[in-house]
Design a protein around this motif. Structure first.
Motif, short mmCIF file in Angstrom:
data_model
loop_
_atom_site.label_atom_id
_atom_site.label_comp_id
_atom_site.label_asym_id
_atom_site.label_seq_id
_atom_site.Cartn_x
_atom_site.Cartn_y
_atom_site.Cartn_z
N GLY A 188 0.80 -1.22 0.00
CA GLY A 188 0.00 0.00 0.00
C GLY A 188 0.84 1.27 0.00
N LYS A 189 2.04 1.17 0.56
CA LYS A 189 2.95 2.32 0.58
C LYS A 189 3.84 2.39 -0.65
CE LYS A 189 3.18 2.39 5.64
NZ LYS A 189 4.04 2.13 6.85
N GLY A 190 3.65 1.45 -1.57
CA GLY A 190 4.44 1.47 -2.80
C GLY A 190 5.76 0.75 -2.71
N VAL A 191 5.98 0.02 -1.62
CA VAL A 191 7.24 -0.72 -1.46
C VAL A 191 7.02 -2.11 -2.05
CG1 VAL A 191 8.98 -1.53 0.15
CG2 VAL A 191 7.71 0.57 0.65
N THR A 192 7.32 -2.26 -3.33
CA THR A 192 7.09 -3.50 -4.07
C THR A 192 8.37 -3.91 -4.80
OG1 THR A 192 6.19 -2.16 -5.88
CG2 THR A 192 4.62 -3.14 -4.35
N PRO A 193 8.48 -5.18 -5.20
CA PRO A 193 9.71 -5.65 -5.87
C PRO A 193 9.98 -4.92 -7.17
CG PRO A 193 8.38 -7.51 -5.14
CD PRO A 193 7.55 -6.29 -4.94
N ILE A 194 8.92 -4.45 -7.84
CA ILE A 194 9.06 -3.65 -9.06
C ILE A 194 8.07 -2.48 -8.97
CG2 ILE A 194 9.80 -5.57 -10.52
CD1 ILE A 194 6.88 -5.70 -11.54
N PRO A 195 8.33 -1.38 -9.66
CA PRO A 195 7.38 -0.26 -9.65
C PRO A 195 6.06 -0.69 -10.30
CG PRO A 195 9.53 0.44 -10.45
CD PRO A 195 9.57 -1.05 -10.40
N LEU A 196 4.94 -0.24 -9.73
CA LEU A 196 3.63 -0.59 -10.26
C LEU A 196 2.84 0.64 -10.63
CD1 LEU A 196 2.48 -3.40 -7.76
CD2 LEU A 196 3.54 -3.68 -10.01
N LEU A 197 2.01 0.51 -11.65
CA LEU A 197 1.11 1.58 -12.05
C LEU A 197 -0.12 1.57 -11.17
CD1 LEU A 197 1.27 1.07 -15.94
CD2 LEU A 197 2.49 2.79 -14.59
N GLY A 198 -0.74 2.74 -10.98
CA GLY A 198 -1.98 2.83 -10.23
C GLY A 198 -1.79 2.68 -8.73
N THR A 199 -2.91 2.75 -8.01
CA THR A 199 -2.87 2.65 -6.55
C THR A 199 -3.79 1.57 -6.01
OG1 THR A 199 -4.59 4.35 -6.34
CG2 THR A 199 -2.27 5.09 -6.28
N ARG A 200 -4.76 1.14 -6.81
CA ARG A 200 -5.69 0.10 -6.35
C ARG A 200 -5.05 -1.27 -6.56
NH1 ARG A 200 -9.07 3.98 -8.87
NH2 ARG A 200 -10.46 4.98 -7.33
N ARG A 201 -5.26 -2.17 -5.60
CA ARG A 201 -4.55 -3.45 -5.66
C ARG A 201 -5.46 -4.61 -5.26
NH1 ARG A 201 -1.32 -0.71 -8.09
NH2 ARG A 201 0.52 0.28 -7.19
N LEU A 202 -5.27 -5.73 -5.94
CA LEU A 202 -5.74 -7.04 -5.50
C LEU A 202 -4.49 -7.79 -5.03
CD1 LEU A 202 -7.72 -9.46 -5.28
CD2 LEU A 202 -7.17 -9.98 -7.68
N ILE A 203 -4.49 -8.21 -3.77
CA ILE A 203 -3.34 -8.88 -3.18
C ILE A 203 -3.75 -10.28 -2.74
CG2 ILE A 203 -1.56 -8.80 -1.38
CD1 ILE A 203 -2.11 -5.77 -1.18
N ILE A 204 -3.05 -11.27 -3.23
CA ILE A 204 -3.36 -12.66 -2.91
C ILE A 204 -2.10 -13.31 -2.33
CG2 ILE A 204 -4.16 -14.88 -3.79
CD1 ILE A 204 -5.39 -13.34 -6.17
N HIS A 205 -2.21 -13.82 -1.13
CA HIS A 205 -1.11 -14.54 -0.50
C HIS A 205 -1.46 -16.01 -0.37
CE1 HIS A 205 0.39 -10.53 1.02
NE2 HIS A 205 1.49 -11.08 0.54
N ILE A 206 -0.56 -16.87 -0.80
CA ILE A 206 -0.69 -18.32 -0.65
C ILE A 206 0.47 -18.78 0.21
CG2 ILE A 206 -0.69 -20.54 -1.83
CD1 ILE A 206 -1.70 -17.54 -3.83
N LEU A 207 0.16 -19.24 1.43
CA LEU A 207 1.20 -19.49 2.42
C LEU A 207 1.20 -20.95 2.87
CD1 LEU A 207 -0.58 -16.70 3.33
CD2 LEU A 207 1.53 -16.35 4.61
N PRO A 208 2.12 -21.78 2.38
CA PRO A 208 2.28 -23.13 2.96
C PRO A 208 2.75 -23.00 4.41
CG PRO A 208 3.45 -22.91 0.85
CD PRO A 208 3.07 -21.54 1.29
N LEU A 209 2.13 -23.73 5.31
CA LEU A 209 2.44 -23.55 6.73
C LEU A 209 3.86 -23.97 7.06
CD1 LEU A 209 -0.91 -24.46 8.49
CD2 LEU A 209 0.06 -22.22 8.00
N GLY A 210 4.48 -24.78 6.20
CA GLY A 210 5.89 -25.12 6.41
C GLY A 210 6.80 -23.91 6.31
#
Length: 395
Positions: A188-210
């Protein structure tokens, strides 16, 4: 790849022979059984103790139909030969699964099985994954016991181990939620691995418990054979791969990007996309269809990649929508447009845990809250079995 990291669906009798030829010993993660448990109460209980011990520890395999190698009258914990199971394996499997369902509390999800033909008999394999909601208790006919495993096999859990298991289960939930929230805050603060266009985001996390048990993969392992891992709405089949401190990031364009997929060294997958939420800067609406398609694509590609990495842990899925207040949510198949919109800036979808990798039947648990957050009663693209399909006009 280690045979323990191979999907059970891909096992053949050659894999069983490999265990024998390599003299792979019984361990915390592997147990051989000559015979299936019979219908006596004692054998049923031992069977349940075995299943519980793997779920309460680190998971593993039980291979039925293998004799133990004997040397000078002494057991060796090594496989001897394939003796096989002579009875109908399908009927036996149904019987054993019913014993598991009736005799273990809470229920263990995500147990896999595989029947392999060997000459005129069969081999039955169970894979029990490490459980996210342990400890599990054998509760058959008045018995209330907790078992776990170490290098010597199954052992009865003491009070401290039981208490620790309860605490660890609670901590896993908190740690996965904390990770997702921290990452979403940075995005949300713009700290991402690459620069992104826009400000609205869909964020999906898939986390194996291991990932929260010191699981780690090398950069080379993450990079190799991951062609199915694509950013949301990728237009090309060969996205760029960028190595970073956290793992690898895949994206499509060096200069103009709406999203990416980041795979962490721990096996966590992070999909971020802005185009799905804001496809046209001149409009103020988002399509349910686009969100559903993006979630389906992300789960499909990440679960394939997780299996490629040899991860069989339960998986937590967490979704957030950022900067969507007052944005309308439409179904593209409707003849008329409803004035239904998101009433908050950030939409948090409750975490779900997928233990059997059958993510398709859990789409309703993800899409219903998204639609409800914009005023719909449910997602009308969810079928009776929980799957997602755009095949009718919502009522």
């Amino acid at each position: 790849m280690s045979i323990f990291h191979k999907s059970l669906s891909n096992w053949s009798i050659a894999d069983v022979n490999l265990l024998i030829e390599s003299e792979t010993e019984e361990s915390q993660f592997l147990d051989y059984k000559r015979d299936l448990p019979d219908k006596s109460d004692g054998k049923k209980k031992e069977f349940l103790y075995d299943i519980c011990s793997f779920a309460n520890a680190s998971g593993g395999l039980i291979v039925y139909g293998i004799s133990e190698k004997i040397v000078e009258g002494s057991k060796t914990n090594k496989p001897g030969a394939i003796e096989g199971i002579s009875t109908d394996p399908s009927e036996e499997l149904n019987r054993l699964n019913q014993i598991i369902s009736a005799g273990i509390t809470p229920r263990i999800n995500g147990i896999e099985s595989k029947i392999l033909r060997f000459e005129n008999s069969w081999v039955l394999i169970y894979r029990i994954n490490k459980s996210w909601n342990s400890p599990h208790m054998v509760s058959l006919e008045g018995i209330n016991k907790f078992y776990t495993r170490n290098q010597t096999g199954k052992v009865l859990m003491d009070y401290n181990q039981i208490q620790s298991s309860f605490i660890n289960g609670e901590q896993l939930t908190k740690r996965s939620t904390s990770f997702c929230n921290e990452r979403a805050d940075l995005i949300g603060k713009g700290v991402t691995p690459i620069p992104l266009l826009g400000t609205r985001r869909l964020i999906i996390h898939i986390l194996p418990l291991g990932a929260f048990h010191n699981q780690t993969f090398s950069i080379q392992t993450l990079k190799s054979d991951n062609n199915n891992l694509m950013p949301i709405n990728a237009q090309f089949n060969n996205p760029y791969t960028k190595i970073n401190l956290d793992g690898i990031c895949r994206y499509e364009n060096h200069k103009h990007n709406y999203g990416y997929v980041q795979v962490f060294r721990s096996g966590i997958h992070e999909f971020v996309d802005g185009y799905v939420i804001d496809p046209n800067a001149n409009n103020d609406f988002t399509f349910v269809d686009a969100i559903g398609s993006a979630i389906s694509q992300s789960l499909d590609s990440s679960f394939k990649n997780i299996e490629r990495l040899g991860i069989f842990d339960p998986v937590v899925v967490q979704i957030q929508l950022q900067s969507v207040r007052n944005r309308k949510l439409y179904y593209s198949s409707r003849g008329s447009i409803d004035e239904r919109h998101f009433d908050r800036d950030t939409v948090f979808i409750p975490n779900i845990v997928i233990e059997d990798r059958k993510w398709e039947t859990r789409m309703g648990d993800l899409m219903d809250p998204i639609c409800q957050s914009a005023g719909y009663e449910k997602c009308h693209y969810i079928q009776a079995d929980g799957t997602y399909k755009v095949d009718k006009t919502p009522q």
